[in-house]
Design a protein around this motif. Structure first.
Motif, mmCIF file in Angstrom:
data_model
loop_
_atom_site.group_PDB
_atom_site.id
_atom_site.type_symbol
_atom_site.label_atom_id
_atom_site.label_comp_id
_atom_site.label_asym_id
_atom_site.label_seq_id
_atom_site.Cartn_x
_atom_site.Cartn_y
_atom_site.Cartn_z
ATOM 1 N N MET A 72 42.505 59.674 68.250
ATOM 2 C CA MET A 72 42.486 58.252 67.914
ATOM 3 C C MET A 72 41.357 57.959 66.937
ATOM 4 N N LYS A 73 41.655 57.098 65.980
ATOM 5 C CA LYS A 73 40.676 56.717 64.981
ATOM 6 C C LYS A 73 40.331 55.249 65.144
ATOM 7 N N ILE A 74 39.060 54.925 65.114
ATOM 8 C CA ILE A 74 38.626 53.530 65.167
ATOM 9 C C ILE A 74 38.312 53.079 63.747
ATOM 10 N N ILE A 75 38.919 51.956 63.326
ATOM 11 C CA ILE A 75 38.692 51.477 61.971
ATOM 12 C C ILE A 75 37.730 50.306 61.989
ATOM 13 N N HIS A 76 37.008 50.163 60.923
ATOM 14 C CA HIS A 76 36.023 49.098 60.820
ATOM 15 C C HIS A 76 36.336 48.232 59.615
ATOM 16 N N VAL A 77 35.917 46.984 59.677
ATOM 17 C CA VAL A 77 36.183 46.050 58.602
ATOM 18 C C VAL A 77 35.455 46.482 57.336
ATOM 19 N N VAL A 78 36.171 46.469 56.224
ATOM 20 C CA VAL A 78 35.580 46.783 54.935
ATOM 21 C C VAL A 78 35.671 45.544 54.057
ATOM 22 N N ASN A 79 35.230 45.669 52.825
ATOM 23 C CA ASN A 79 35.194 44.501 51.950
ATOM 24 C C ASN A 79 35.967 44.739 50.653
ATOM 25 N N PRO A 80 37.298 44.892 50.739
ATOM 26 C CA PRO A 80 38.085 45.028 49.526
ATOM 27 C C PRO A 80 38.380 43.652 48.938
ATOM 28 N N LEU A 81 39.209 43.628 47.911
ATOM 29 C CA LEU A 81 39.606 42.352 47.331
ATOM 30 C C LEU A 81 40.318 41.501 48.377
ATOM 31 N N PRO A 82 40.005 40.208 48.444
ATOM 32 C CA PRO A 82 40.719 39.335 49.390
ATOM 33 C C PRO A 82 42.190 39.236 49.016
ATOM 34 N N ARG A 83 43.048 39.167 50.027
ATOM 35 C CA ARG A 83 44.485 39.112 49.806
ATOM 36 C C ARG A 83 45.046 37.745 50.173
ATOM 37 N N LEU A 84 46.090 37.388 49.486
ATOM 38 C CA LEU A 84 46.744 36.102 49.678
ATOM 39 C C LEU A 84 47.232 35.912 51.105
ATOM 40 N N VAL A 85 47.732 36.970 51.744
ATOM 41 C CA VAL A 85 48.317 36.826 53.078
ATOM 42 C C VAL A 85 47.279 36.866 54.192
ATOM 43 N N SER A 86 46.006 36.954 53.842
ATOM 44 C CA SER A 86 44.967 37.084 54.870
ATOM 45 C C SER A 86 45.032 35.966 55.898
ATOM 46 N N GLY A 87 45.076 34.741 55.430
ATOM 47 C CA GLY A 87 45.121 33.603 56.348
ATOM 48 C C GLY A 87 46.375 33.601 57.187
ATOM 49 N N ALA A 88 47.517 33.913 56.555
ATOM 50 C CA ALA A 88 48.782 33.932 57.278
ATOM 51 C C ALA A 88 48.772 35.000 58.369
ATOM 52 N N LEU A 89 48.197 36.155 58.070
ATOM 53 C CA LEU A 89 48.140 37.227 59.060
ATOM 54 C C LEU A 89 47.245 36.846 60.229
ATOM 55 N N ALA A 90 46.080 36.290 59.928
ATOM 56 C CA ALA A 90 45.166 35.874 60.999
ATOM 57 C C ALA A 90 45.813 34.815 61.893
ATOM 58 N N ASP A 91 46.510 33.859 61.276
ATOM 59 C CA ASP A 91 47.182 32.811 62.052
ATOM 60 C C ASP A 91 48.245 33.397 62.971
ATOM 61 N N ARG A 92 48.999 34.353 62.476
ATOM 62 C CA ARG A 92 50.076 34.942 63.272
ATOM 63 C C ARG A 92 49.535 35.814 64.395
ATOM 64 N N LEU A 93 48.441 36.538 64.141
ATOM 65 C CA LEU A 93 47.836 37.358 65.189
ATOM 66 C C LEU A 93 47.300 36.500 66.335
ATOM 67 N N ALA A 94 46.944 35.258 66.024
ATOM 68 C CA ALA A 94 46.423 34.357 67.052
ATOM 69 C C ALA A 94 47.532 33.766 67.923
ATOM 70 N N VAL A 95 48.786 33.961 67.509
ATOM 71 C CA VAL A 95 49.902 33.339 68.220
ATOM 72 C C VAL A 95 50.865 34.364 68.807
ATOM 73 N N MET A 96 51.213 35.372 68.025
ATOM 74 C CA MET A 96 52.283 36.291 68.399
ATOM 75 C C MET A 96 51.736 37.594 69.000
ATOM 76 N N PRO A 97 52.482 38.198 69.941
ATOM 77 C CA PRO A 97 52.057 39.490 70.494
ATOM 78 C C PRO A 97 52.040 40.598 69.453
ATOM 79 N N ALA A 98 52.944 40.508 68.472
ATOM 80 C CA ALA A 98 53.007 41.530 67.426
ATOM 81 C C ALA A 98 53.179 40.873 66.068
ATOM 82 N N VAL A 99 52.535 41.436 65.075
ATOM 83 C CA VAL A 99 52.740 41.037 63.682
ATOM 84 C C VAL A 99 53.099 42.299 62.909
#
Length: 410
Positions: A1-28
Motif C-alpha cells: 500500500m502506498k500513502i499519497i500526500h498533497v502536492v502543489n500542481p496547477l489548480p484544476r477546474l474540477v477541484s471544487g466540484a470534486l471536493a463538493d461531491r466527496l463531502a456528499v457521496m460515498p464514492a466519486v
C-alpha cells in the motif's frame, strides 16, 4: 500500500466540484483520457492522507482479481486508480458502500468512461457521482484553475457583453501555438519545443494502442485502427459519416462503428451532437467529429493548425466547463438542410447561446449570417450571437452579434 500526500500542481477546474461531491457521496468516480492528471488531482484535492492503490501495479491488479473484498475493505478513505483495468472491482465497491455509506469513502479514477464500457455491469447508481477530467484548459495552463468566461457570459445581459469582454484577464497569444501544445500537462507545461512534444505524442499514441486499448476490447489489427484514427483526425469539424470513413481506410462499417465507440469511450474522440428542439431528433442526426486534444489530433494527422483546430480548442474548453458544472448544460451544433450552420450552441437555463468560430483577424458582416438565421429561428429563446475571431477588436458587428477575440473568452 502506498500513502499519497498533497502536492502543489496547477489548480484544476474540477477541484471544487470534486471536493463538493466527496463531502456528499460515498464514492466519486473521476474519468478522463490517460495523462490528463487524474492521479495528481486525487493527490491534490484530498485533505490529509488516504490510502492509494493503482491497478497499474500488477500486484494490486492481481489482488483486485483474486480478492477484491480485501482490497476495498477497511474503514479508511481509499483512492483506487485506473479501475477500468478490472471492472468487476466495482461490484466489491458497491457491497462495501452498502455496508457503510460514509461520504468520501471511495475516490475512483479511470482512463475510460465506465458507463460506456460493455465489461462494466455495475454503475454504482445512487452511490457514486461521476466527473470527467479533460485536458488542461488554457486558463488552467496559466494557473487560473478555470475554463473560459462562459459562466460570466450566461450571467450577464447581452448588452453588457462588450464591456465584460473588453476588460478583464484576457491574455493574447497565437491560437496555433496553443493548438500545437494541446492540454496534456506534460507536453503543455513541461516540454518546451515541438521536437520534444512530438516524441511524447508518439509515445502516448503507442501506449494507447498497445496497452490501454487492450483493457477495453480486443483489436485484431492495430495498424488498421491507427489508420482509422488518422482518418478521423483529418475530418475534424465535419459531419461523421461512418460509411465514408470506412471506405477511406478500407474497413467495413460495423468495424468502424465499434472502433469509433472505443475511441469515444477512452476520451480520444468527441462527437458533438446536432441541436434541435425535438430531443429525439438530436439522437438520430449525424454528429460532428472532434478530438479530445488538438495536439494529438494534429500529430496523428500530420497536419498544421487550421480553422477546425480553433473550433476544436473552443469545444475542448466548453467540455471542461460543462462537466464541472452542477447544473447541466448541453452543447451541440446547428445545421439546416440548406447548409447554414452554427459551430456550437450552448443550451443552459432555458436559453440558447450560439457561437461561431472564425480563424480570421478581420471578421466581416457576412460572417454573422448564420448566427442571425439561428436567432431568427429561435426568437426570444436565443441570446445574442458570439463570433470568436483571431484579431483584437471587440465590437458589435450587428445589433445582435458580438465579435470578440477568442483569447478574451478562453
Amino acid at each position: 500500500m502506498k500513502i499519497i500526500h498533497v502536492v502543489n500542481p496547477l489548480p484544476r477546474l474540477v477541484s471544487g466540484a470534486l471536493a463538493d461531491r466527496l463531502a456528499v457521496m460515498p464514492a466519486v468516480v473521476v474519468t478522463g483520457a490517460r495523462q490528463t492528471g487524474k492521479s495528481t488531482l486525487a493527490e491534490q484535492l484530498v485533505a490529509g492522507e488516504r490510502s492509494y492503490r493503482t491497478l497499474d501495479d500488477f500486484d494490486v491488479l492481481a489482488a483486485a482479481r483474486r480478492d477484491p473484498e480485501a482490497l476495498v475493505g477497511g474503514n479508511e478513505p481509499i483512492t483506487l486508480d485506473e479501475v477500468q483495468r478490472e471492472p468487476s472491482l466495482l461490484s466489491a465497491v458497491k457491497r462495501a458502500i452498502d455496508r457503510d455509506r460514509k461520504a468520501g469513502r471511495f475516490l475512483l479514477t479511470g482512463s475510460a468512461n465506465l458507463l460506456l464500457m460493455r465489461q462494466v455491469s455495475e454503475s454504482l447508481a445512487g452511490r457514486a457521482s461521476y466527473l470527467t477530467l479533460w485536458p488542461l484548459t488554457r486558463r488552467e495552463q496559466r494557473g487560473l484553475g478555470s475554463a473560459g468566461r462562459w459562466e460570466a457570459l450566461l450571467n450577464t445581459p447581452d448588452q453588457g457583453w462588450r464591456d465584460l469582454l473588453a476588460t478583464g484577464d484576457g491574455h493574447r497569444e497565437d491560437w496555433r501555438a496553443l493548438a500545437q501544445r494541446g492540454g496534456f500537462p506534460t507536453p503543455a507545461i513541461e516540454l518546451s519545443n515541438p521536437a520534444e512534444r512530438a516524441i511524447w505524442f508518439d509515445g502516448y499514441v503507442r501506449t494507447y494502442l498497445e496497452r490501454d486499448l487492450q483493457d477495453l476490447a480486443t483489436i485484431n489489427s492495430l495498424p488498421d485502427f491507427r489508420r482509422l484514427m488518422q482518418a478521423a483526425c483529418l475530418r475534424l469539424g465535419q459531419l461523421l459519416n461512418q460509411t465514408e470513413l470506412g471506405r477511406d481506410v478500407a474497413l467495413p462499417q460495423p468495424t468502424v462503428r465499434r472502433w469509433l465507440n472505443l475511441l469515444e469511450t477512452s476520451y480520444q474522440l468527441v462527437r458533438l451532437p446536432a441541436y434541435a428542439v425535438n430531443r429525439t431528433k438530436r439522437l438520430i442526426k449525424s454528429p460532428k467529429l472532434y478530438w479530445g486534444d488538438t495536439a494529438i489530433a494534429m500529430h496523428l494527422a500530420g497536419a498544421e493548425p487550421q480553422g477546425c483546430h480553433l473550433e476544436n480548442l473552443v469545444l475542448n474548453d466548453l467540455l471542461a466547463w460543462r462537466d464541472a458544472r452542477v447544473e447541466r448544460a448541453e452543447l451541440g451544433y446547428w445545421r439546416t438542410t440548406l447548409g447554414e450552420e452554427v459551430d456550437v450552441v450552448i443550451e443552459a437555463g432555458g436559453r440558447l447561446l450560439p457561437i461561431e468560430v472564425k480563424a480570421t483577424a478581420s471578421p466581416r458582416l457576412a460572417d454573422c449570417a448564420h448566427l442571425r438565421t439561428f436567432r431568427a429561428e429561435y426568437g426570444s429563446k436565443a441570446r445574442a450571437g458570439l463570433l470568436l475571431h483571431t484579431g483584437t477588436s471587440v465590437e458589435w458587428l450587428t445589433a445582435d452579434v458580438l465579435a470578440v477575440p477568442w483569447w478574451r473568452v478562453l
